[in-house]
Write a protein that holds these residues in place. Structure first.
Motif, short mmCIF file in Angstrom:
data_model
loop_
_atom_site.label_atom_id
_atom_site.label_comp_id
_atom_site.label_asym_id
_atom_site.label_seq_id
_atom_site.Cartn_x
_atom_site.Cartn_y
_atom_site.Cartn_z
N LEU A 9 0.85 -1.19 0.00
CA LEU A 9 0.00 0.00 0.00
C LEU A 9 0.88 1.24 0.00
O LEU A 9 2.09 1.16 0.26
CB LEU A 9 -0.93 0.00 1.22
N VAL A 10 0.27 2.37 -0.28
CA VAL A 10 0.95 3.66 -0.19
C VAL A 10 0.46 4.34 1.08
O VAL A 10 -0.75 4.61 1.22
CB VAL A 10 0.69 4.53 -1.43
N ALA A 11 1.36 4.61 1.99
CA ALA A 11 1.00 5.18 3.29
C ALA A 11 0.42 6.59 3.13
O ALA A 11 0.79 7.33 2.21
CB ALA A 11 2.21 5.20 4.21
N TYR A 12 -0.46 6.93 4.05
CA TYR A 12 -1.13 8.23 4.00
C TYR A 12 -1.15 8.82 5.40
O TYR A 12 -1.58 8.18 6.36
CB TYR A 12 -2.55 8.05 3.47
N ASN A 13 -0.67 10.05 5.52
CA ASN A 13 -0.66 10.76 6.80
C ASN A 13 -2.02 11.41 7.01
O ASN A 13 -2.31 12.45 6.41
CB ASN A 13 0.46 11.80 6.82
N THR A 14 -2.85 10.81 7.84
CA THR A 14 -4.19 11.32 8.09
C THR A 14 -4.21 12.47 9.09
O THR A 14 -5.28 13.03 9.35
CB THR A 14 -5.09 10.21 8.65
N ALA A 15 -3.07 12.82 9.66
CA ALA A 15 -3.06 13.73 10.82
C ALA A 15 -2.28 15.02 10.57
O ALA A 15 -1.77 15.63 11.51
CB ALA A 15 -2.48 13.00 12.03
#
Length: 286
Positions: A9-15
């Motif tokens: 997966l491609v990581a995503y910074n939700t914060a």
């Protein structure tokens, strides 16, 4: 580790807009990181994939996962969740799980398990079954005026409570997309994702003390029941440890996720660096 499955997966910074500025690129770089950190609760969500895929609702109802976050995961980077083949033991099957970055460096490690009898309503209660909800009796909500996070405000025995939050299955698609989850299990059965549940442990800390940048380092989660569409969960916690190591101050919480009818949906041992060692000001710094 023998490979049982791989999930990329491609990581995503939700914060990026969080009050915890360790997720902000500029602040994180001052602490020596390459950019804002993807939240540990979201890395944990990535790590649940192999267990949920292998054991389904039984694992969501009664499984466990201990995860330790060793190195940062960064937004936009491709990562792979690698799981070893499940091995049977006297307490039930277990599988080792790792998160590796693009350079094959291990960013997180964990072990998922499905304790004997988990998910079986006819089984005898296990020794590790849920404690009663009054294990976390204390405040009914967050502190009205949070104190600064410190050894005094986070002394062992301190009791904390977060705000109740409701799981709405029709609104869960956004969360599942954020944590790159495409298993149909959650939508089909209209149940909460384990990563969504774990966010409650972060919440109970963040609404009760004033924090600067802080870092989630480990969580051990034991599920005791599903959280279904429309149910409300409140995180309640007791501080079990507070200590200093290498200039960092750590806190450990015993967290119960308690439903509106006083069921304990999950119990979590949650560890964070609540006050990182101050960044090196560098040559000529103050």
């Amino acid at each position: 580790m023998g490979t049982g499955s791989r999930h990329e997966l491609v990581a995503y910074n939700t914060a990026t807009s969080s009050t915890n500025k360790i997720h902000d690129d500029e602040v994180a770089r001052r602490y020596g990181f390459g950019g804002g950190l993807v939240p540990g609760v979201d890395v944990y969500a990535y790590m649940t994939r192999p267990a949920a895929e292998a054991w389904g609702l039984d694992w969501l109802r009664g499984g466990a996962l201990r995860a330790r976050f060793l190195r940062p995961v960064y937004d936009g980077r491709r990562v792979v969740v690698v799981a070893g083949e499940a091995t049977d033991g006297p307490a039930g099957p277990t599988m080792a799980i790792e998160v590796r970055d693009e350079g094959d460096t291990v960013s997180a490690t964990g072990e998922a398990s499905l304790p004997t009898g988990a998910g079986d309503a006819a089984a005898e209660p296990a020794a590790a079954g849920p404690p009663p909800a009054d294990r976390w009796a204390g405040p009914t909500g967050p502190a009205a005026e949070p104190s600064e996070a410190s050894p005094a405000s986070l002394a062992p025995g301190t009791r904390l409570a977060g705000r109740p939050h409701r799981f709405v299955a029709a609104e869960a698609a956004g969360y599942l997309a954020d944590v790159r989850e495409d298993l149909l299990l959650y939508a089909e059965h209209r149940v909460a994702h384990p990563g969504w549940l774990l966010r409650g442990a972060n919440h109970v800390l963040g609404v009760n003390v004033r924090l600067g940048p802080w870092i989630h380092v480990e969580s051990a989660v034991r599920h005791h029941d599903l959280v279904r569409d429309g149910e409300t969960v409140q995180p309640r916690a007791v501080v079990t440890r507070e200590w200093e190591r290498k200039g960092h101050r750590f806190v450990e919480l015993d967290v119960g996720l308690v439903t509106g009818d006083d069921r304990v949906a999950a119990r979590i041992t949650h560890t964070a660096i609540y006050r990182p060692r101050p960044p090196d000001p560098g040559p000529g710094g103050a």
